[in-house]
Design a protein around this motif. Sequence first.
Motif, mmCIF file in Angstrom:
data_model
loop_
_atom_site.group_PDB
_atom_site.id
_atom_site.type_symbol
_atom_site.label_atom_id
_atom_site.label_comp_id
_atom_site.label_asym_id
_atom_site.label_seq_id
_atom_site.Cartn_x
_atom_site.Cartn_y
_atom_site.Cartn_z
ATOM 1 N N THR A 34 7.399 2.106 6.208
ATOM 2 C CA THR A 34 7.708 2.539 4.850
ATOM 3 C C THR A 34 9.035 1.944 4.403
ATOM 4 O O THR A 34 10.043 2.065 5.085
ATOM 5 N N MET A 35 9.021 1.274 3.265
ATOM 6 C CA MET A 35 10.236 0.675 2.700
ATOM 7 C C MET A 35 10.214 0.810 1.188
ATOM 8 O O MET A 35 9.159 0.778 0.561
ATOM 9 N N CYS A 50 15.105 -0.848 1.804
ATOM 10 C CA CYS A 50 15.494 0.432 2.411
ATOM 11 C C CYS A 50 14.350 0.925 3.293
ATOM 12 O O CYS A 50 13.271 1.234 2.797
ATOM 13 N N VAL A 51 14.592 0.960 4.600
ATOM 14 C CA VAL A 51 13.589 1.439 5.549
ATOM 15 C C VAL A 51 13.751 2.953 5.713
ATOM 16 O O VAL A 51 14.871 3.447 5.883
ATOM 17 N N LEU A 52 12.626 3.675 5.660
ATOM 18 C CA LEU A 52 12.652 5.132 5.745
ATOM 19 C C LEU A 52 11.829 5.602 6.935
ATOM 20 O O LEU A 52 10.718 5.117 7.173
ATOM 21 N N VAL A 102 0.857 -1.185 0.000
ATOM 22 C CA VAL A 102 0.000 0.000 0.000
ATOM 23 C C VAL A 102 0.896 1.239 0.000
ATOM 24 O O VAL A 102 1.882 1.305 0.736
ATOM 25 N N LEU A 103 0.561 2.212 -0.820
ATOM 26 C CA LEU A 103 1.361 3.436 -0.901
ATOM 27 C C LEU A 103 0.898 4.438 0.150
ATOM 28 O O LEU A 103 -0.298 4.597 0.395
ATOM 29 N N ASN A 104 1.866 5.125 0.752
ATOM 30 C CA ASN A 104 1.502 6.169 1.716
ATOM 31 C C ASN A 104 1.215 7.483 0.991
ATOM 32 O O ASN A 104 1.176 7.532 -0.247
ATOM 33 N N ASP A 105 1.025 8.549 1.748
ATOM 34 C CA ASP A 105 0.656 9.834 1.150
ATOM 35 C C ASP A 105 1.749 10.387 0.235
ATOM 36 O O ASP A 105 1.472 11.231 -0.633
ATOM 37 N N ASP A 106 2.983 9.947 0.447
ATOM 38 C CA ASP A 106 4.090 10.396 -0.401
ATOM 39 C C ASP A 106 4.325 9.471 -1.592
ATOM 40 O O ASP A 106 5.299 9.648 -2.330
ATOM 41 N N GLY A 107 3.435 8.481 -1.767
ATOM 42 C CA GLY A 107 3.576 7.554 -2.890
ATOM 43 C C GLY A 107 4.617 6.473 -2.660
ATOM 44 O O GLY A 107 5.033 5.801 -3.610
ATOM 45 N N LEU A 108 5.045 6.278 -1.406
ATOM 46 C CA LEU A 108 6.050 5.263 -1.095
ATOM 47 C C LEU A 108 5.376 4.006 -0.548
ATOM 48 O O LEU A 108 4.372 4.093 0.171
#
Length: 340
Positions: free
Chosen positions: A186-187, A132-134, A93-99
């Motif tokens: 987020t990854m 890559c974890v953000l 699922v993409l978050n609000d930043d498209g990630l």
Amino acid sequence: VGLLGDLDTLVPILQESGVRHGGYGTEPRHYAMVGQSLMKTLSAGLGDKLTPEATKAWLAVYAVMQHVMLEAQDTPEGQRLFAAYQRRAHAPVLNDDGLPTYHLLEVVLESHNTRRMTFQGKLDLIPGGHMCVLDNGIIRNYTPYHVSASNPAFGGVPTFSIIVKKYTNGPLSTYMHSLEAGAVVTMTGPKAPHALPIAEDEEAPTHVVLVGGGTGIAPVYSMAHSICRGHGSRPPKTTLIVSFANCAEALLVPELKSLQNVTVVWNFSRETHEDEVRSKLGLGADALVVLKHLSASTLKGLLSEPISRVLLCGPAGYNKNARQVFGEGLGCESRFVKTL
């Protein structure tokens, strides 16, 4: 139900429905569940009127319906729709930043400062590669040591697992250790490893040595596992050297013990009694245990066969020392000693 006496009309309807259910992700086990629910509903609604003969008839009818629909779902179109559903269902699922984000399914304490974390997600990952974890602008790479397309421990969903060590001044590792099952992380990725023990254009080596220190064992473990499963009936001889300060910090012990066709060397720099190490970790008498820092003299007695490839993964100081051991001490050409 009204068409039960008109199979010529009913069967095409069931076939169309079977194909369509492929797009819903329906599996054979779901039909059994629906069948059980159907009979419970009939029993609750009809009571004594649902005689044994009527029950037998309903079960027979449902068995025919299930057979026709499953056959239809197994057609090329049904399989195409099912594959499309799988891609949609398991896409992050993409978050609000498209990630992309991934759900954390389980957290298990691996050692006093390291956790195993299992996420739901389907990865097409090259062994040794990483995610890559953000968090708050900070990025850190973690290598999944285990990837499953269908994990029975979590209801058959695809999963991947990483190990995360907590560092005193590490904001991202502190964040990861604060998470519990159900969290969303987020990854990005997966990313290919920076180096491979066997390049695609290279002739297969005869002896690959993989060396991991601390959490750096995750990439080399996944590579060792892959090498011995992905090179046909004659994989190269593979030696995996794993280094820890002591038994309390040993990671992935069950996985390392279960490796097939891999020589595992257990290296502990701060342990002094070999029998205690074997007892604490459940290592057999044939396990190779080294209770000192890696050195050329030690490895010469363990690595009797010529070494054709070496791949290192650990802290910077550990990698530097290991490179000197294999290069200057054991005479390996620098171009064949790679660092992740």
